[in-house]
Design a protein around this motif. Structure first.
Motif, PDB file in Angstrom:
ATOM      1  N   ASP A  65       0.801  -1.233   0.000  1.00  0.00           N
ATOM      2  CA  ASP A  65       0.000   0.000   0.000  1.00  0.00           C
ATOM      3  C   ASP A  65       0.826   1.272   0.000  1.00  0.00           C
ATOM      4  O   ASP A  65       0.437   2.290   0.569  1.00  0.00           O
ATOM      5  CB  ASP A  65      -0.977   0.023   1.189  1.00  0.00           C
ATOM      6  CG  ASP A  65      -1.932  -1.143   1.175  1.00  0.00           C
ATOM      7  OD1 ASP A  65      -2.317  -1.555   0.069  1.00  0.00           O
ATOM      8  OD2 ASP A  65      -2.257  -1.649   2.257  1.00  0.00           O
ATOM      9  N   GLY A  66       1.995   1.232  -0.623  1.00  0.00           N
ATOM     10  CA  GLY A  66       2.755   2.462  -0.776  1.00  0.00           C
ATOM     11  C   GLY A  66       3.993   2.591   0.063  1.00  0.00           C
ATOM     12  O   GLY A  66       4.793   3.503  -0.148  1.00  0.00           O
ATOM     13  N   GLY A  67       4.166   1.721   1.062  1.00  0.00           N
ATOM     14  CA  GLY A  67       5.398   1.702   1.836  1.00  0.00           C
ATOM     15  C   GLY A  67       5.651   2.946   2.657  1.00  0.00           C
ATOM     16  O   GLY A  67       4.746   3.711   2.994  1.00  0.00           O
ATOM     17  N   GLY A  68       6.924   3.150   2.977  1.00  0.00           N
ATOM     18  CA  GLY A  68       7.305   4.261   3.835  1.00  0.00           C
ATOM     19  C   GLY A  68       6.954   5.619   3.267  1.00  0.00           C
ATOM     20  O   GLY A  68       6.621   6.539   4.015  1.00  0.00           O
ATOM     21  N   VAL A  69       7.024   5.767   1.964  1.00  0.00           N
ATOM     22  CA  VAL A  69       6.684   7.054   1.347  1.00  0.00           C
ATOM     23  C   VAL A  69       5.224   7.404   1.621  1.00  0.00           C
ATOM     24  O   VAL A  69       4.891   8.553   1.924  1.00  0.00           O
ATOM     25  CB  VAL A  69       6.971   7.017  -0.162  1.00  0.00           C
ATOM     26  CG1 VAL A  69       6.407   8.255  -0.852  1.00  0.00           C
ATOM     27  CG2 VAL A  69       8.471   6.916  -0.420  1.00  0.00           C
TER      28      VAL A  69
END
Length: 218
Positions: A65-69
């Motif tokens: 779902d988009g990770g750390g960013v």
């Protein structure tokens, strides 16, 4: 009895529960730190960080779902973020730094080194190993081989609160449910939603949802 005052409140974000347990155990040895929350996914992390208001977020880079960013884009201003990843790829380092992380270390780091890194970012320093720092310098001096990410002025124009409202709209929440989730009035939600539609140049909620999904904001 330990009487030293806790000075750094830390929130852990990693999609591997066993790894979070290991980090928590390492940090429990530090008398000046307290782990105030943890999360294994982007949505859980954004909600938990905004509620717990930690000093430092220890942030995994690669998650669904988009990770750390995506986490960096969803949280309110306040905590500083130190990325902690198995990856030492230049594109990963540059992506999270451009999104707002204050440092980047790999998971080969020792517990003592990690604790020192957390203290340093909490104190305002940027924390990188020499090799990873080179990636960042190359990026900002135009020498990096990693291509610049495409500009997204509409997305960049949204405030953190508008991003929260956008994410909940994209999930199908009603205005009342968004208001209850964010502890704001329905009228305020309507104002934020109107701003989001205007800034993203979308004509209605269905179009806005498709726009958000294309950017993995959900």
């Amino acid at each position: 009895m330990n009487t030293e005052r806790v000075s750094v409140r830390v929130f852990l974000v990693d999609d591997h529960a066993v790894f979070r347990s290991g980090v928590r155990a390492e940090l429990s040895r530090e008398t000046d730190m307290e782990v105030v929350g943890e999360a294994g996914g982007v949505a859980e992390a954004v909600a938990g960080i905004n509620e717990a208001k930690p000093d430092v977020v220890l942030l995994d880079v690669h998650m669904p779902d988009g990770g750390g960013v995506a986490v960096l884009r969803g949280i309110h201003s306040g905590p500083v973020c130190l990325a902690l990843s198995v990856s030492d790829a230049a594109e990963d380092v540059i992506a999270v730094i451009r999104a707002g992380a204050r440092g980047y270390v790999t998971k080969t780091i020792s517990g003592a080194e990690l604790a020192d890194g957390i203290r340093r970012v909490a104190g305002g320093d940027a924390v990188f190993s020499p090799r990873l720092a080179g990636f960042v310098l190359d990026s900002f001096t135009g020498k990096s081989s990693v291509p610049e990410p495409p500009l997204d002025p509409e997305l960049d124009s949204l405030t953190p609160r508008e991003l929260e409202v956008l994410r909940l709209l994209a999930r199908g929440y009603t205005y009342r449910e968004i208001a209850e989730n964010l502890f704001i009035s329905v009228k305020t939600v309507e104002t934020h939603a109107s701003n989001v539609l205007r800034k993203t140049q979308q004509s209605n909620r269905n179009a806005l949802t498709r726009w958000a999904h294309r950017r993995r904001i959900d």
